[in-house]
Scaffold this motif. Sequence first.
Motif, PDB file in Angstrom:
ATOM      1  N   LEU A  91       5.418  30.808 -49.857  1.00 55.78           N
ATOM      2  CA  LEU A  91       5.608  30.642 -51.297  1.00 55.78           C
ATOM      3  C   LEU A  91       4.280  30.365 -51.984  1.00 55.78           C
ATOM      4  O   LEU A  91       3.962  30.972 -53.016  1.00 55.78           O
ATOM      5  CB  LEU A  91       6.595  29.506 -51.556  1.00 55.78           C
ATOM      6  N   SER A 140       1.851  33.279 -52.475  1.00 51.86           N
ATOM      7  CA  SER A 140       2.168  34.254 -53.529  1.00 51.86           C
ATOM      8  C   SER A 140       1.366  34.001 -54.799  1.00 51.86           C
ATOM      9  O   SER A 140       1.252  34.886 -55.650  1.00 51.86           O
ATOM     10  CB  SER A 140       3.667  34.235 -53.839  1.00 51.86           C
ATOM     11  N   THR A 182       8.804  38.794 -58.893  1.00 50.10           N
ATOM     12  CA  THR A 182       9.309  39.060 -57.551  1.00 50.10           C
ATOM     13  C   THR A 182       8.475  38.399 -56.462  1.00 50.10           C
ATOM     14  O   THR A 182       8.987  38.073 -55.386  1.00 50.10           O
ATOM     15  CB  THR A 182       9.352  40.582 -57.298  1.00 50.10           C
ATOM     16  N   VAL A 184       9.621  35.081 -54.901  1.00 51.25           N
ATOM     17  CA  VAL A 184      10.902  35.276 -54.214  1.00 51.25           C
ATOM     18  C   VAL A 184      10.656  35.747 -52.781  1.00 51.25           C
ATOM     19  O   VAL A 184      11.210  35.206 -51.814  1.00 51.25           O
ATOM     20  CB  VAL A 184      11.784  36.283 -54.976  1.00 51.25           C
ATOM     21  N   TRP A 185       9.809  36.771 -52.632  1.00 51.69           N
ATOM     22  CA  TRP A 185       9.480  37.259 -51.297  1.00 51.69           C
ATOM     23  C   TRP A 185       8.763  36.175 -50.478  1.00 51.69           C
ATOM     24  O   TRP A 185       8.997  36.042 -49.272  1.00 51.69           O
ATOM     25  CB  TRP A 185       8.593  38.498 -51.385  1.00 51.69           C
ATOM     26  N   ILE A 223      11.357  33.815 -49.224  1.00 52.42           N
ATOM     27  CA  ILE A 223      12.168  34.472 -48.185  1.00 52.42           C
ATOM     28  C   ILE A 223      11.418  34.477 -46.853  1.00 52.42           C
ATOM     29  O   ILE A 223      11.996  34.218 -45.789  1.00 52.42           O
ATOM     30  CB  ILE A 223      12.536  35.907 -48.611  1.00 52.42           C
TER      31      ILE A 223
END
Length: 430
Positions: free
Chosen positions: A152, A155, A292, A295-296, A299
């Motif tokens: 996270l 990113s 986005t 989010v990736w 994940i």
Amino acid sequence: MTTLSPPIEQKRRRTIVGTGVGNALEWFDWNIYAIFATFFAAQFFSGENPISALLATLAVFAVGFVARPFGGFLFGWISDRRGRRAAMTLSVGLAAGGSFAIGLSPTYEAIGVGASLILLLARLVQGLAHGGELPSAQTYLSEVAPREKRGLWSSLIYVSGTMGVIVGTGMAAVLTAVLNDQQMTAWGWRIPFILGGFFGLYALVMRRRLDETEAFQQEVGNRPATRLEPMWRTIVRHRKSALLVIGMTVGVTIVYYAWAISAPQYAISTRGIDPTSALWAGVLANLVFIATLPVWGAISDRIGRRPVLLICVLGLAVTAFPLNALIGDSAVRLGIAMAVALILIAGPAAIVPAVYAELFPTRIRTVGVGVPYSIAVATFGGTAPYLQTWLGETFGPSWFNGYVIVMLLISAVAIAAAPETKGRDLTSMH
């Protein structure tokens, strides 16, 4: 639910702002070149043939990438020997100088080939800086992030970087709406470069306020009193990880530069789409990209790095031809195609800073990532806008799409061969 003490909250906020702002401003400096290429090409090269001038300008864009491996080694050495903060501060200073040089340069009409030389040298300086910025910032952020949320946190690199791209693209959209073509070609294109120089100086001050990472401080404390092993020899011993970085990067960097950076410019020059509409399509698609990314990242912290990378890379290979066919001559369809592509690109973009940092020990973490990553980006990302234009003009768009698919499949093989690195303790990797 536990709360952080004010000093820790303040430190994390300073880390996020200092890293993010500096990264955003350096990406702004780097990418406004591609965004404004159609407007200033004739100012640095002969304007008798517009396509030729554009190709020459894009060639200099590619040449700027040649300096990136050298920047990756130089700033990687500074980062791994002198500290992450020192490398990050110096990189934004050099990037600012390059932007000032381009924005204030005389034109081809005024000094002839001297203008082309100034542009080339400025891009080489920026390539050197950007080749050091990404691995230094990626390493810094990965080392300060909580281990269970490293995907996270990583990113932030592309979230902040894309914000810089969006500001540049939005600035181009506003300027093309306010100024006519003659004004844009004469002086309007200079505005973002000059502003980028000032923004870079501000980022330099922000970087100087950052704290050094715990992992680097521990590494310094554990270093032997005898002379350290030469950096190149340490890299050779970790050559498998370096080759994995190259393999995982080649396909992703091509689709990133093709879709996130040069797609509006390509649509303007080749598909005849209105410049302002194409640029705003790029802005909206990149906003989807930003949304986005975390989010990736989150994940990947749950299911692992490798599944996210494979899903996105293979998805990009499958959709390469359909998304390009979707564009046609419509700005709306351009925006939709860009958004879909960038949703898939966001997966690897979000987590590769964490993945690369997790592959190397602390003593060569920056240079180990920076050199192979810069080589891959220089060879494949830097040539993507040129190849997209040249292959499209010479053989047709399908040739470039085929090239993209082959490179994405190579990346998929490298990802499958890489270890799962989620949750590794970076402070213990000496």
